[in-house]
Design a protein around this motif. Structure first.
Motif, PDB file in Angstrom:
ATOM      1  N   UNK A   1       0.624  -1.146   0.081  1.00 34.19           N
ATOM      2  CA  UNK A   1      -0.114   0.089   0.063  1.00 34.19           C
ATOM      3  C   UNK A   1       0.945   1.083   0.026  1.00 34.19           C
ATOM      4  N   UNK A   2       2.063   1.113   0.489  1.00 34.23           N
ATOM      5  CA  UNK A   2       2.909   2.264   0.544  1.00 34.23           C
ATOM      6  C   UNK A   2       3.397   2.728  -0.606  1.00 34.23           C
ATOM      7  N   UNK A   3       3.503   3.901  -1.130  1.00 32.94           N
ATOM      8  CA  UNK A   3       4.157   4.508  -2.219  1.00 32.94           C
ATOM      9  C   UNK A   3       5.620   4.581  -2.061  1.00 32.94           C
ATOM     10  N   UNK A   4       6.568   4.570  -3.305  1.00 31.66           N
ATOM     11  CA  UNK A   4       7.904   4.661  -3.141  1.00 31.66           C
ATOM     12  C   UNK A   4       8.366   5.834  -2.421  1.00 31.66           C
TER      13      UNK A   4
ATOM     14  N   UNK B   1      -2.896  10.090   4.212  1.00 30.12           N
ATOM     15  CA  UNK B   1      -2.585   9.800   2.605  1.00 30.12           C
ATOM     16  C   UNK B   1      -3.206   8.771   2.030  1.00 30.12           C
ATOM     17  N   UNK B   2      -3.249   7.478   2.588  1.00 30.22           N
ATOM     18  CA  UNK B   2      -3.423   6.198   1.930  1.00 30.22           C
ATOM     19  C   UNK B   2      -5.141   6.200   2.209  1.00 30.22           C
ATOM     20  N   UNK B   3      -5.693   6.766   3.371  1.00 32.61           N
ATOM     21  CA  UNK B   3      -7.021   6.696   3.632  1.00 32.61           C
ATOM     22  C   UNK B   3      -7.936   7.719   2.942  1.00 32.61           C
ATOM     23  N   UNK B   4      -7.234   8.762   2.260  1.00 37.29           N
ATOM     24  CA  UNK B   4      -7.674   9.861   1.745  1.00 37.29           C
ATOM     25  C   UNK B   4      -8.058   9.382   0.254  1.00 37.29           C
ATOM     26  N   UNK B   5      -7.392   8.530  -0.439  1.00 38.33           N
ATOM     27  CA  UNK B   5      -7.400   8.014  -1.620  1.00 38.33           C
ATOM     28  C   UNK B   5      -8.859   7.412  -1.902  1.00 38.33           C
ATOM     29  N   UNK B   6      -9.490   7.722  -3.188  1.00 43.34           N
ATOM     30  CA  UNK B   6     -10.916   7.182  -3.395  1.00 43.34           C
ATOM     31  C   UNK B   6     -10.775   5.623  -3.258  1.00 43.34           C
ATOM     32  N   UNK B   7     -10.033   5.080  -4.017  1.00 42.29           N
ATOM     33  CA  UNK B   7      -9.713   3.860  -3.816  1.00 42.29           C
ATOM     34  C   UNK B   7      -9.881   2.929  -2.464  1.00 42.29           C
ATOM     35  N   UNK B   8      -9.704   3.765  -1.377  1.00 44.24           N
ATOM     36  CA  UNK B   8      -9.478   3.277   0.101  1.00 44.24           C
ATOM     37  C   UNK B   8     -11.138   3.256   0.720  1.00 44.24           C
ATOM     38  N   UNK B   9     -11.959   3.570  -0.028  1.00 47.83           N
ATOM     39  CA  UNK B   9     -13.246   3.858   0.609  1.00 47.83           C
ATOM     40  C   UNK B   9     -13.536   2.413   0.884  1.00 47.83           C
ATOM     41  N   UNK B  10     -14.086   2.083   2.410  1.00 47.57           N
ATOM     42  CA  UNK B  10     -14.646   1.006   2.902  1.00 47.57           C
ATOM     43  C   UNK B  10     -13.658   0.031   2.817  1.00 47.57           C
ATOM     44  N   UNK B  11     -11.991   0.445   2.723  1.00 49.20           N
ATOM     45  CA  UNK B  11     -11.186  -0.696   2.862  1.00 49.20           C
ATOM     46  C   UNK B  11     -10.334  -0.288   4.174  1.00 49.20           C
TER      47      UNK B  11
ATOM     48  N   UNK C   1     -10.354   9.124  11.419  1.00 49.26           N
ATOM     49  CA  UNK C   1     -11.321   7.782  10.956  1.00 49.26           C
ATOM     50  C   UNK C   1     -12.484   8.028  11.707  1.00 49.26           C
ATOM     51  N   UNK C   2     -12.536   8.984  12.361  1.00 50.38           N
ATOM     52  CA  UNK C   2     -14.179   9.102  13.153  1.00 50.38           C
ATOM     53  C   UNK C   2     -14.258   7.889  14.026  1.00 50.38           C
ATOM     54  N   UNK C   3     -13.340   7.595  14.899  1.00 48.81           N
ATOM     55  CA  UNK C   3     -13.126   6.540  15.852  1.00 48.81           C
ATOM     56  C   UNK C   3     -13.275   5.031  15.213  1.00 48.81           C
ATOM     57  N   UNK C   4     -12.886   4.771  13.935  1.00 47.79           N
ATOM     58  CA  UNK C   4     -12.799   3.671  13.340  1.00 47.79           C
ATOM     59  C   UNK C   4     -11.421   3.123  13.350  1.00 47.79           C
ATOM     60  N   UNK C   5     -10.615   3.439  14.259  1.00 48.18           N
ATOM     61  CA  UNK C   5      -9.372   3.028  14.577  1.00 48.18           C
ATOM     62  C   UNK C   5      -9.161   1.780  15.536  1.00 48.18           C
ATOM     63  N   UNK C   6      -8.239   1.003  15.095  1.00 50.00           N
ATOM     64  CA  UNK C   6      -7.969  -0.177  16.120  1.00 50.00           C
ATOM     65  C   UNK C   6      -6.621  -0.400  16.323  1.00 50.00           C
ATOM     66  N   UNK C   7      -6.046  -0.244  17.799  1.00 49.42           N
ATOM     67  CA  UNK C   7      -4.791  -0.880  18.001  1.00 49.42           C
ATOM     68  C   UNK C   7      -4.603  -2.006  18.302  1.00 49.42           C
ATOM     69  N   UNK C   8      -3.846  -2.844  17.759  1.00 50.66           N
ATOM     70  CA  UNK C   8      -3.516  -4.393  17.876  1.00 50.66           C
ATOM     71  C   UNK C   8      -2.161  -4.641  18.322  1.00 50.66           C
ATOM     72  N   UNK C   9      -1.886  -4.969  19.421  1.00 47.03           N
ATOM     73  CA  UNK C   9      -0.462  -5.137  20.000  1.00 47.03           C
ATOM     74  C   UNK C   9      -0.401  -6.812  19.635  1.00 47.03           C
ATOM     75  N   UNK C  10       0.572  -7.139  19.235  1.00 49.29           N
ATOM     76  CA  UNK C  10       0.861  -8.775  18.818  1.00 49.29           C
ATOM     77  C   UNK C  10       1.987  -9.184  19.382  1.00 49.29           C
ATOM     78  N   UNK C  11       1.841 -10.052  20.285  1.00 47.17           N
ATOM     79  CA  UNK C  11       2.928 -10.485  21.231  1.00 47.17           C
ATOM     80  C   UNK C  11       3.338 -12.063  21.050  1.00 47.17           C
TER      81      UNK C  11
END
Length: 193
Positions: free
Chosen positions: A43-46, A94-104, A136-146
């Motif tokens: 997902x990350x641009x160069x 920037x990634x979330x603002x892309x039109x293609x990111x809607x609903x993803x 994100x209007x609260x649609x953010x999730x923190x996930x710690x993987x241990x």
């Protein structure tokens, strides 16, 4: 939705919008990997050419930003932690603002504290969690993987809110999920041996 993941070197993954509050599952432990998850790197641009020779090229930092860290002397670690949080937030927004990111979902992987929804006092500038939660209007999730075997009886581990509820011997062959705060999850892998 935005999910930010962090964890030990052997882990990787994603978060869902509504994981259970506490659970133990029979999921097998993932195979160790030194490569970053494909979703994060795809997902990350160069990075700009000027960042290619710096250790922070994947985040797209400029050589000037890296030089500022080098010049920070004894405050270099703090400067780097702040830069990582800031650049990750910029990249994710920037990634979330892309039109293609809607609903993803956008996944940011890495860091030991950068994704905290509620950073401990004094560490707010090291975390992109609050900024992305607002964005994100609260649609953010923190996930710690241990990785279970990395958990020790030390001051650092005891300071984590889920630690008093973790029993190494309970469900050793199952993944364990804690929900220590709204929007915050901790996934502990099954015993690896």
């Amino acid at each position: 939705m935005l999910a930010a993941c962090r964890g030990a070197p052997a882990g990787g993954g994603a978060a869902s919008a509504d994981p259970p509050t506490a659970a133990a599952t029979s999921a097998p432990a993932p195979a160790p990997s030194s490569a970053p998850p494909a979703a994060a790197s795809a997902a990350a641009p160069a990075a700009p050419a000027s960042a290619a020779a710096t250790p922070c090229g994947a985040l797209g930092c400029l050589a000037e930003e890296y030089d500022a860290i080098v010049r920070a002397g004894p405050d270099a670690v703090t400067a780097m932690l702040e830069m990582i949080a800031r650049l990750t937030a910029v990249k994710a927004k920037a990634l979330l603002a892309r039109d293609a990111a809607a609903g993803k979902m956008v996944i940011a992987y890495g860091g030991a504290l950068h994704n905290d929804v509620a950073p401990r006092p004094g560490r707010e500038r090291w975390s992109f969690g609050p900024e992305l939660s607002t964005f994100t209007g609260g649609k953010y999730v923190e996930l710690d993987i241990i990785v279970r075997e990395f958990i020790k009886d030390s001051e650092t581990w005891r300071a984590l809110p889920w630690y008093p509820h973790f029993d190494r011997e309970e469900h050793p062959n199952k993944a364990v999920l804690f929900n220590p705060a709204p929007g915050s999850y901790v996934l502990i892998f099954p015993r690896s041996s």
